[in-house]
Design a protein around this motif. Structure first.
Motif, mmCIF file in Angstrom:
data_model
loop_
_atom_site.group_PDB
_atom_site.id
_atom_site.type_symbol
_atom_site.label_atom_id
_atom_site.label_comp_id
_atom_site.label_asym_id
_atom_site.label_seq_id
_atom_site.Cartn_x
_atom_site.Cartn_y
_atom_site.Cartn_z
ATOM 1 N N LEU B 213 26.420 40.758 -38.587
ATOM 2 C CA LEU B 213 25.559 41.456 -39.683
ATOM 3 C C LEU B 213 25.630 43.062 -39.636
ATOM 4 C CD1 LEU B 213 22.866 39.940 -40.926
ATOM 5 C CD2 LEU B 213 24.748 38.549 -40.360
ATOM 6 N N LYS B 214 26.369 43.435 -38.790
ATOM 7 C CA LYS B 214 26.651 44.995 -38.668
ATOM 8 C C LYS B 214 25.590 45.841 -38.060
ATOM 9 C CE LYS B 214 30.632 44.466 -41.358
ATOM 10 N NZ LYS B 214 30.909 43.249 -40.997
ATOM 11 N N GLY B 215 24.181 45.567 -38.509
ATOM 12 C CA GLY B 215 23.299 46.340 -38.118
ATOM 13 C C GLY B 215 21.991 45.760 -38.291
ATOM 14 N N CYS B 235 19.912 35.107 -31.991
ATOM 15 C CA CYS B 235 21.136 36.088 -32.076
ATOM 16 C C CYS B 235 21.902 35.884 -31.029
ATOM 17 C CB CYS B 235 20.437 37.450 -32.014
ATOM 18 S SG CYS B 235 19.798 38.106 -30.665
ATOM 19 N N SER B 236 23.344 36.460 -31.104
ATOM 20 C CA SER B 236 24.059 36.377 -30.024
ATOM 21 C C SER B 236 23.878 37.685 -29.035
ATOM 22 C CB SER B 236 25.565 36.719 -30.651
ATOM 23 O OG SER B 236 25.938 37.999 -31.062
ATOM 24 N N LYS B 237 24.354 37.551 -28.060
ATOM 25 C CA LYS B 237 24.276 38.531 -26.904
ATOM 26 C C LYS B 237 24.433 40.142 -27.141
ATOM 27 C CE LYS B 237 24.836 38.852 -21.845
ATOM 28 N NZ LYS B 237 25.539 40.254 -21.723
ATOM 29 N N GLN B 253 24.700 30.937 -23.029
ATOM 30 C CA GLN B 253 24.894 30.405 -21.596
ATOM 31 C C GLN B 253 24.036 31.443 -20.709
ATOM 32 O OE1 GLN B 253 28.902 30.334 -20.231
ATOM 33 N NE2 GLN B 253 28.426 29.790 -18.032
ATOM 34 N N THR B 254 23.992 32.622 -20.910
ATOM 35 C CA THR B 254 22.963 33.479 -20.083
ATOM 36 C C THR B 254 21.773 33.792 -21.097
ATOM 37 O OG1 THR B 254 24.427 35.362 -21.231
ATOM 38 C CG2 THR B 254 24.870 34.604 -18.823
ATOM 39 N N GLY B 255 21.546 33.072 -22.087
ATOM 40 C CA GLY B 255 20.127 33.107 -22.885
ATOM 41 C C GLY B 255 19.569 31.761 -22.676
ATOM 42 N N ILE B 268 28.892 35.269 -36.344
ATOM 43 C CA ILE B 268 28.988 34.842 -34.977
ATOM 44 C C ILE B 268 30.393 34.260 -34.819
ATOM 45 C CG2 ILE B 268 28.057 33.824 -32.876
ATOM 46 C CD1 ILE B 268 25.328 33.605 -34.153
ATOM 47 N N SER B 269 31.076 34.682 -33.578
ATOM 48 C CA SER B 269 32.490 34.437 -33.765
ATOM 49 C C SER B 269 32.673 32.813 -32.927
ATOM 50 C CB SER B 269 33.445 35.248 -32.681
ATOM 51 O OG SER B 269 32.741 35.675 -31.482
ATOM 52 N N GLY B 270 31.662 32.610 -32.079
ATOM 53 C CA GLY B 270 31.742 31.418 -31.287
ATOM 54 C C GLY B 270 32.365 31.477 -30.104
ATOM 55 N N ILE B 272 32.836 31.135 -26.065
ATOM 56 C CA ILE B 272 32.550 29.978 -25.186
ATOM 57 C C ILE B 272 31.017 30.131 -24.492
ATOM 58 C CG2 ILE B 272 33.773 30.971 -23.091
ATOM 59 C CD1 ILE B 272 34.368 28.040 -22.333
ATOM 60 N N GLN B 273 30.617 31.266 -24.250
ATOM 61 C CA GLN B 273 29.363 31.665 -23.644
ATOM 62 C C GLN B 273 28.306 31.520 -24.739
ATOM 63 O OE1 GLN B 273 31.839 34.160 -23.721
ATOM 64 N NE2 GLN B 273 32.037 34.757 -21.487
ATOM 65 N N HIS B 274 28.656 31.808 -25.865
ATOM 66 C CA HIS B 274 27.465 31.501 -26.988
ATOM 67 C C HIS B 274 27.557 29.935 -27.194
ATOM 68 C CE1 HIS B 274 25.145 32.733 -30.363
ATOM 69 N NE2 HIS B 274 25.584 31.659 -30.988
ATOM 70 N N LEU B 275 28.557 29.037 -27.343
ATOM 71 C CA LEU B 275 28.701 27.790 -27.586
ATOM 72 C C LEU B 275 27.609 27.099 -26.608
ATOM 73 C CD1 LEU B 275 32.255 27.324 -28.717
ATOM 74 C CD2 LEU B 275 30.319 27.731 -30.379
ATOM 75 N N ILE B 287 28.785 30.310 -40.971
ATOM 76 C CA ILE B 287 29.116 31.325 -41.977
ATOM 77 C C ILE B 287 29.883 32.438 -41.470
ATOM 78 C CG2 ILE B 287 28.379 32.678 -44.025
ATOM 79 C CD1 ILE B 287 25.749 30.691 -43.940
ATOM 80 N N ASN B 288 31.096 32.593 -41.843
ATOM 81 C CA ASN B 288 31.966 33.847 -41.231
ATOM 82 C C ASN B 288 32.928 34.075 -42.046
ATOM 83 O OD1 ASN B 288 33.735 35.037 -39.351
ATOM 84 N ND2 ASN B 288 32.417 34.280 -37.734
ATOM 85 N N LYS B 289 33.350 35.317 -42.244
ATOM 86 C CA LYS B 289 34.332 35.866 -43.158
ATOM 87 C C LYS B 289 35.772 35.537 -42.753
ATOM 88 C CE LYS B 289 34.971 40.620 -41.938
ATOM 89 N NZ LYS B 289 34.809 41.951 -42.038
#
Ligand SMILES: Cc1cc2nc3c(=O)[nH]c(=O)nc-3n(C[C@H](O)[C@H](O)[C@H](O)COP(=O)(O)OP(=O)(O)OC[C@H]3O[C@@H](n4cnc5c(N)ncnc54)[C@H](O)[C@@H]3O)c2cc1C
Ligand SMILES: Nc1ncnc2c1ncn2[C@@H]1O[C@H](COP(=O)(O)O)[C@@H](O)[C@H]1O
Lengths: 243, 325
Positions: B213-215, B235-237, B253-255, B268-270, B272-275, B287-289
């Motif tokens: 999202l850039k900012g 959101c992601s970490k 994982q930490t959230g 979001i790239s995906g 392992i810790q996010h997944l 949704i990812n470019k």
């Protein structure tokens, strides 16, 4: 002030979690172990609190000899001394009984754990030890400050935060926000080698529960790539039935 | 031998998880040929208490001493243990919510009960043992826990058991347990809760965005999408680390671990810790470019493209869909 920090030795967060062929044990081969990330935060806050005072930070781990490199890392990050309770941690109840036994023979003003361990992650240990020692416990702590014997704590609640206050001694499960993890410097690493690490036998604990089997999540089906948002909305409505 | 279930309220209104746990307990009670007693602590009107009957509670215990109007885990554990003793309940069920995580272990230690935390399914019984599937390794795996102790506590993950209506006629009884002053030496000074926001762990739809999202200035499109969907935002970490969004929105994982019906991951790239924090979502949209983003491998539906263009269009399309249905 005397602080006890409980540290657990867990698979690195990038680890792929696999099990042995009968699904009863975690497959450790090729896995790198680290200090549980939340425990690192707890330790960092503890070191910050005693800096420049005559306070001490003791780290405790319940584990077999293979956890010693992790304990040394905690010493390098600024802990004063360390205790290892020599037993493979069976579950949170077993770990909590060991920590409560040790802490009851000492007098700590503050005990810190991570909010949860990233392996078995029950977020149980802080509240279990709190009950066993009959002291207040707060899980998922985002911030805390101490004035004499008074402690003010911010804990996470759904969609917000709660601020509470009580008196020491207490046990807290800490999360992000409490401190930034410390990178051990060269002096820390050198001095860690000679800091005391005491090994104590475990106490017997009755078994209340066991894990009979582990499973990995079932893989998802193939992703359906869609070209436009109308098609997506249509699929979410008719196929996934979430709209 | 009834099953005791502890239900949480916020300022006198039950949380969604309250109905989930009553319904969970009722399903077990039906199978075991027993009843459900629900325990509510704090100031809750009888009209609200009666809602529990709609999900199968046939007895409702209310504890409304003033000192207990705010959640203090030490005191609440003592009250629940007292209720379990008076009801002769060996099985106690509560929600694995933020408060539940601080409460269930205290209760289990007090009773020397076996605790299954993070239960995600109904248990099965064999003899006096209870088996239940729960999350482990930060959601990267599941474990089947067998509770062999006589007393058993189950902390059920929010959103893992859909409440089912099961009308019972309930009696409301007031319980006045004796309180120990030492259990009450915590003062709640302040509670800050964004009441206009949907609670993330309990949300049925989550709209989440990452560094793509850039900012922070671009989050309006995320909030608008969440708004039309009635979703919580996440959101992601790195996004919360950078201060673009509050830490309370960080999943992974930490959230916070979420398991909504629909998780929409934007930019979001995906990793392992996010997944780990989102993989138990029922449906995942990415949704990812970058068509090679790892998140697509674990998604149900994917769109390749620029989030800043696609998200407003998606919001509009959902609005149009809602207007037509
Ligand atoms: C100990 C540890 C614990 C961690 N715990 C967590 C955790 O709990 N949760 C968590 O999320 N992470 C966690 N991480 C971090 C994790 O490894 C990743 O770094 C993080 O998830 C990446 O966040 P991101 O996907 O937002 O950013 P990036 O990895 O930078 O990905 C951004 C994505 O956006 C896409 N993109 C860029 N521009 C656009 C555009 N205009 N439109 C659409 N897409 C676009 C890119 O293609 C890319 O895929 C942890 C890391 C460690 C080391
Ligand atoms: N084997 C262990 N030795 C010492 N502390 C532990 C151990 N396991 C867990 N802990 C502590 O308890 C916290 C919560 O763990 P858990 O209840 O497993 O989620 C961790 O963050 C550690 O601080």
């Amino acid at each position: 002030m005397r602080i006890l920090v409980c540290i657990s030795h867990v698979p690195d967060t990038t680890s792929k979690i696999t099990f042995n062929s009968d699904h009863t044990e975690f497959n450790q081969s090729g896995v790198q172990f680290i200090i549980n990330p939340y425990d690192e935060i707890a330790l960092s806050r503890a070191v910050e609190l005693v800096e420049g005072t005559d306070g001490t930070v003791t780290v405790i781990n319940v584990g077999d000899a293979s956890t010693e490199p992790t304990i040394r890392k905690a010493l390098a990050a600024g802990a004063t001394d360390a205790v290892r309770i020599d037993a493979a941690p069976r579950d949170a109840w077993f770990v909590a009984k060991q920590i409560a036994q040790y802490a009851s023979e000492q007098s700590f003003d503050l005990i810190l754990t991570g909010r949860e361990s990233i392996d078995f992650n029950g977020s149980q240990v802080a509240a279990l030890v709190g009950e066993l020692l009959n002291i207040p416990s707060v899980s998922i702590v985002k911030k805390f400050d101490i004035q004499d014997r008074d402690i003010t704590i911010e804990r996470e609640i759904e969609g917000g935060k709660e601020v509470l206050s009580t008196q020491l001694p207490v046990i807290l499960g800490t999360a992000e926000g409490v401190a930034e993890p410390r990178i051990p410097n060269m002096r820390g690493i050198m001095s860690a080698r000679t800091k005391p690490l005491q090994v104590l036998p475990a106490v017997d604990v009755p078994t209340l529960s066991t894990i009979s089997k582990y499973e990995s999540p079932a893989p998802r089906g193939q992703v359906a790539m869609v070209d436009d948002v109308e098609q997506l909305v249509n699929l979410l409505h008719t196929k996934a039935k979430v709209l | 031998m009834a099953i005791l279930v502890y239900v949480e309220n916020i300022e006198g209104k039950f949380k969604k998880s309250a109905f989930e746990v009553v319904s969970y307990a009722k399903a077990i009670a039906n199978e075991q040929g027993t009843d459900v007693t629900a325990l509510s602590i704090g100031n809750v009107a009888d009209e609200e208490l009666n809602k529990l009957a709609g999900f199968g509670a046939s007895k409702i215990l209310k504890v409304d001493q003033d000192q207990l109007n705010q959640f203090i885990n030490k005191a609440y554990a003592a009250v629940i243990a007292a209720a379990a003793a008076s009801e002769q309940a060996d099985l106690i069920i509560l929600s694995n919510s933020f408060s539940g995580k601080g409460l269930a272990p205290r209760l289990a230690a007090k009773l020397e009960a076996g605790l299954a935390d993070g239960a995600m399914e109904l248990p099965t019984f064999s003899g006096s043992d209870l088996q239940v599937k729960k999350t482990a390794f930060s959601n990267k795996a599941f474990a089947t826990e067998v509770i062999t102790a006589t007393k058993k506590v189950i902390a059920v993950n929010p959103n893992s058991h859909e409440p089912v209506r099961d009308e019972a006629s309930a009696t409301i009884e007031t319980l006045t347990p004796s309180l120990d002053a030492a259990d009450l030496n915590i003062v709640i000074k302040d509670i800050v809760r964004a009441t206009d926001k949907i609670s993330l762990p309990e949300a049925e739809i989550v709209v989440s965005a990452g560094r793509g999202l850039k900012g922070p200035e671009n989050w309006a499109i995320i909030e608008e999408l969440a708004e039309v969907l009635g979703a919580a935002t996440a959101c992601s970490k790195p996004v919360s680390d950078a201060g673009w969004r509050p830490h309370s929105e960080h999943v992974g994982q930490t959230g916070i671990v979420v398991s909504p019906n629909l998780y929409i991951a934007i930019g979001i790239s995906g990793a392992i810790q996010h997944l780990a924090g989102v993989s138990s979502s029922k449906t995942i949209v990415v949704i990812n470019k970058d068509p090679e983003a790892p998140f697509f491998k674990v998604a149900d539906y994917g769109i390749v493209g620029d989030a800043l263009e696609i998200v407003p269009k998606l919001t509009a399309a959902i609005q149009a869909h809602k207007a037509n249905s």
